[in-house]
Design a protein around this motif. Structure first.
Motif, PDB file in Angstrom:
ATOM      1  N   THR A  15      12.314  19.977  -4.201  1.00 13.05           N
ATOM      2  CA  THR A  15      10.774  18.740  -4.790  1.00 13.05           C
ATOM      3  C   THR A  15      10.769  17.605  -3.137  1.00 13.05           C
ATOM      4  OG1 THR A  15      11.134  18.591  -6.704  1.00 13.05           O
ATOM      5  CG2 THR A  15      10.300  17.006  -5.807  1.00 13.05           C
ATOM      6  N   GLN A  16      10.219  17.347  -2.601  1.00 16.76           N
ATOM      7  CA  GLN A  16      10.034  16.604  -1.361  1.00 16.76           C
ATOM      8  C   GLN A  16       9.108  15.844  -1.424  1.00 16.76           C
ATOM      9  OE1 GLN A  16       9.868  18.468   2.939  1.00 16.76           O
ATOM     10  NE2 GLN A  16       9.176  16.561   3.139  1.00 16.76           N
ATOM     11  N   ILE A  17       9.377  14.224  -1.731  1.00 14.64           N
ATOM     12  CA  ILE A  17       8.816  12.895  -1.330  1.00 14.64           C
ATOM     13  C   ILE A  17       8.067  12.369  -0.371  1.00 14.64           C
ATOM     14  CG2 ILE A  17       8.081  11.064  -2.943  1.00 14.64           C
ATOM     15  CD1 ILE A  17       9.527  11.937  -4.652  1.00 14.64           C
ATOM     16  N   ASN A  18       7.270  12.172   0.002  1.00 14.97           N
ATOM     17  CA  ASN A  18       6.759  11.639   1.389  1.00 14.97           C
ATOM     18  C   ASN A  18       6.502  10.515   0.430  1.00 14.97           C
ATOM     19  OD1 ASN A  18       7.881  12.730   3.483  1.00 14.97           O
ATOM     20  ND2 ASN A  18       5.672  14.381   3.561  1.00 14.97           N
ATOM     21  N   ASN A  77       1.005  -1.626  -0.075  1.00 10.16           N
ATOM     22  CA  ASN A  77      -0.116  -0.058  -0.178  1.00 10.16           C
ATOM     23  C   ASN A  77       0.990   1.011  -0.020  1.00 10.16           C
ATOM     24  OD1 ASN A  77      -2.316  -1.251  -0.018  1.00 10.16           O
ATOM     25  ND2 ASN A  77      -2.211  -1.968   2.296  1.00 10.16           N
ATOM     26  N   ILE A  78       1.688   1.135  -0.687  1.00  9.35           N
ATOM     27  CA  ILE A  78       2.885   2.314  -0.613  1.00  9.35           C
ATOM     28  C   ILE A  78       2.234   3.471  -1.462  1.00  9.35           C
ATOM     29  CG2 ILE A  78       4.803   3.837  -2.346  1.00  9.35           C
ATOM     30  CD1 ILE A  78       5.944   0.478  -2.326  1.00  9.35           C
ATOM     31  N   GLN A  79       1.700   4.597  -1.282  1.00  7.09           N
ATOM     32  CA  GLN A  79       1.871   6.248  -1.393  1.00  7.09           C
ATOM     33  C   GLN A  79       2.385   7.262  -1.415  1.00  7.09           C
ATOM     34  OE1 GLN A  79      -2.368   6.443   0.875  1.00  7.09           O
ATOM     35  NE2 GLN A  79      -3.455   4.943   0.621  1.00  7.09           N
ATOM     36  N   THR A  80       2.647   8.071  -1.896  1.00  3.13           N
ATOM     37  CA  THR A  80       3.393   8.977  -2.378  1.00  3.13           C
ATOM     38  C   THR A  80       2.674  10.821  -2.101  1.00  3.13           C
ATOM     39  OG1 THR A  80       3.766   8.663  -5.069  1.00  3.13           O
ATOM     40  CG2 THR A  80       5.011   7.991  -3.316  1.00  3.13           C
ATOM     41  N   GLU A  81       4.041  11.486  -1.593  1.00  6.61           N
ATOM     42  CA  GLU A  81       3.105  12.195  -1.856  1.00  6.61           C
ATOM     43  C   GLU A  81       4.303  13.105  -2.044  1.00  6.61           C
ATOM     44  OE1 GLU A  81       1.391  13.810   2.745  1.00  6.61           O
ATOM     45  OE2 GLU A  81      -0.220  12.501   2.615  1.00  6.61           O
ATOM     46  N   TYR A  82       3.911  14.251  -2.567  1.00  7.37           N
ATOM     47  CA  TYR A  82       4.436  15.621  -3.655  1.00  7.37           C
ATOM     48  C   TYR A  82       4.291  16.510  -2.961  1.00  7.37           C
ATOM     49  CZ  TYR A  82       5.339  11.520  -6.805  1.00  7.37           C
ATOM     50  OH  TYR A  82       5.044  10.279  -7.142  1.00  7.37           O
ATOM     51  N   THR A  83       6.029  17.173  -2.468  1.00  4.25           N
ATOM     52  CA  THR A  83       5.699  18.948  -2.396  1.00  4.25           C
ATOM     53  C   THR A  83       6.988  19.568  -2.715  1.00  4.25           C
ATOM     54  OG1 THR A  83       5.207  18.460   0.742  1.00  4.25           O
ATOM     55  CG2 THR A  83       6.769  20.374  -0.347  1.00  4.25           C
ATOM     56  N   ILE A 104       1.606  19.165  -4.109  1.00  4.77           N
ATOM     57  CA  ILE A 104       1.067  18.709  -5.428  1.00  4.77           C
ATOM     58  C   ILE A 104       0.672  17.317  -5.582  1.00  4.77           C
ATOM     59  CG2 ILE A 104       1.945  21.232  -6.049  1.00  4.77           C
ATOM     60  CD1 ILE A 104       3.906  19.488  -7.138  1.00  4.77           C
ATOM     61  N   SER A 105      -0.195  17.551  -6.939  1.00  2.46           N
ATOM     62  CA  SER A 105      -0.550  16.117  -6.401  1.00  2.46           C
ATOM     63  C   SER A 105       0.420  15.736  -8.227  1.00  2.46           C
ATOM     64  CB  SER A 105      -1.053  16.223  -8.628  1.00  2.46           C
ATOM     65  OG  SER A 105      -1.432  16.779  -8.995  1.00  2.46           O
ATOM     66  N   GLN A 106       0.232  14.535  -8.226  1.00  2.00           N
ATOM     67  CA  GLN A 106       1.690  13.680  -9.056  1.00  2.00           C
ATOM     68  C   GLN A 106       1.862  14.420 -10.844  1.00  2.00           C
ATOM     69  OE1 GLN A 106       1.547   9.608  -9.135  1.00  2.00           O
ATOM     70  NE2 GLN A 106       3.101   9.234 -11.482  1.00  2.00           N
ATOM     71  N   SER A 107       0.805  14.384 -11.455  1.00  2.00           N
ATOM     72  CA  SER A 107       0.890  15.118 -12.214  1.00  2.00           C
ATOM     73  C   SER A 107       1.061  16.674 -12.753  1.00  2.00           C
ATOM     74  CB  SER A 107      -0.168  15.007 -12.925  1.00  2.00           C
ATOM     75  OG  SER A 107      -1.902  15.370 -12.519  1.00  2.00           O
ATOM     76  N   GLU A 108       0.577  17.282 -10.742  1.00  2.00           N
ATOM     77  CA  GLU A 108       1.162  18.481 -11.169  1.00  2.00           C
ATOM     78  C   GLU A 108       3.277  18.842 -11.488  1.00  2.00           C
ATOM     79  OE1 GLU A 108      -1.880  21.528  -9.202  1.00  2.00           O
ATOM     80  OE2 GLU A 108      -0.387  19.749  -8.202  1.00  2.00           O
ATOM     81  N   LEU A 109       2.909  17.981 -10.664  1.00  6.17           N
ATOM     82  CA  LEU A 109       4.307  17.888 -10.438  1.00  6.17           C
ATOM     83  C   LEU A 109       5.501  17.067 -11.142  1.00  6.17           C
ATOM     84  CD1 LEU A 109       7.199  18.175  -8.055  1.00  6.17           C
ATOM     85  CD2 LEU A 109       6.814  15.339  -8.278  1.00  6.17           C
ATOM     86  N   GLN A 110       4.564  16.238 -12.308  1.00  6.97           N
ATOM     87  CA  GLN A 110       5.313  16.440 -13.650  1.00  6.97           C
ATOM     88  C   GLN A 110       5.686  17.688 -15.017  1.00  6.97           C
ATOM     89  OE1 GLN A 110       3.663  12.152 -14.847  1.00  6.97           O
ATOM     90  NE2 GLN A 110       5.320  11.863 -16.562  1.00  6.97           N
ATOM     91  N   ASN A 111       4.220  18.159 -15.113  1.00  2.59           N
ATOM     92  CA  ASN A 111       3.976  19.409 -14.960  1.00  2.59           C
ATOM     93  C   ASN A 111       4.883  20.000 -14.925  1.00  2.59           C
ATOM     94  OD1 ASN A 111       1.386  18.175 -16.762  1.00  2.59           O
ATOM     95  ND2 ASN A 111      -0.240  19.407 -15.087  1.00  2.59           N
ATOM     96  N   ILE A 112       5.235  20.836 -13.990  1.00  2.00           N
ATOM     97  CA  ILE A 112       6.972  21.016 -14.091  1.00  2.00           C
ATOM     98  C   ILE A 112       7.962  20.785 -13.982  1.00  2.00           C
ATOM     99  CG2 ILE A 112       8.130  21.748 -11.839  1.00  2.00           C
ATOM    100  CD1 ILE A 112       5.790  22.179  -9.825  1.00  2.00           C
ATOM    101  N   PHE A 113       7.931  19.772 -14.166  1.00  2.00           N
ATOM    102  CA  PHE A 113       9.381  18.887 -14.627  1.00  2.00           C
ATOM    103  C   PHE A 113       9.569  19.005 -16.053  1.00  2.00           C
ATOM    104  CE2 PHE A 113       9.526  16.173 -10.666  1.00  2.00           C
ATOM    105  CZ  PHE A 113      10.067  17.180  -9.795  1.00  2.00           C
TER     106      PHE A 113
END
Length: 188
Positions: free
Chosen positions: A162-165, A94-100, A106-115
């Motif tokens: 970027t920080q990932i939890n 049950n791995i879940q990732t949260e992006y800061t 932010i969501s994963q898609s928002e982070l991908q849009n930044i990159f």
């Protein structure tokens, strides 16, 4: 009832049972040898109980996942890769990732849009991983090839913000949280 109260009740019960088994009945006459025997029995039970508790804690710790990350900065190929490793002997489920990014969740898609945003529209960044990791395995969370060294350096600057939890649980249901701060190992 506290542990000490249970121990006292258990010792009184042992005295009564010893009197019944021997057939003498209960009397208030207590010899020193009875006290020594009772003390030996109580110490034996205490050691057995503490040994079981320690064995249980060692077992539970031995089947926990231990999540670590490895950043690979390849300047010659202009590639960045973030591997997530499970170094423990238990599965991470049950791995879940949260992006800061820059202090904002932010969501994963928002982070991908930044990159891969307007500046780097020709770049493809692979972002995401499986929902579980088996013991002693790894998965790629981020894979980012760049066209040139300038794009690579700019991407690393984005990673430093970027920080990932990562939250996961063990097969026993214990919850674990790991915090990853990216880009710190790059010397450029």
């Amino acid at each position: 009832m506290q542990k000490l109260d249970r121990l006292k009740a258990f010792s009184v019960l042992l005295i009564f049972l010893a009197g019944i088994v021997v057939g003498q009945g209960f009397s208030f006459e207590v010899k020193l040898s009875d006290l020594i025997a009772l003390t030996a029995v109580l110490i034996t039970f205490w050691y057995a109980k503490s040994g079981l508790n320690r064995s249980e804690s060692i077992y539970l710790n031995s089947i926990n996942p231990i999540i670590q990350h490895r950043e690979i900065f390849d300047r010659t190929k202009c590639e960045y890769r973030l591997d997530i490793l499970n170094c423990g002997s238990g599965s991470a489920v049950n791995i879940q990732t949260e992006y800061t990014y820059d202090g904002q969740n932010i969501s994963q898609s928002e982070l991908q849009n930044i990159f891969c945003g307007d500046v780097f529209s020709n770049r493809e960044v692979g972002l995401g991983m499986a929902r579980g990791l088996t013991p002693n395995s790894s998965d790629i969370l981020i894979y980012a090839p760049c066209n040139n060294l300038f794009d690579f350096e700019e991407l690393i600057n984005h990673f430093r913000k970027t920080q990932i939890n990562i939250e996961c649980s063990s097969s026993q249901g214990q919850q674990f949280t790991y915090e990853l701060i990216l880009g710190l190992g790059y010397n450029g």
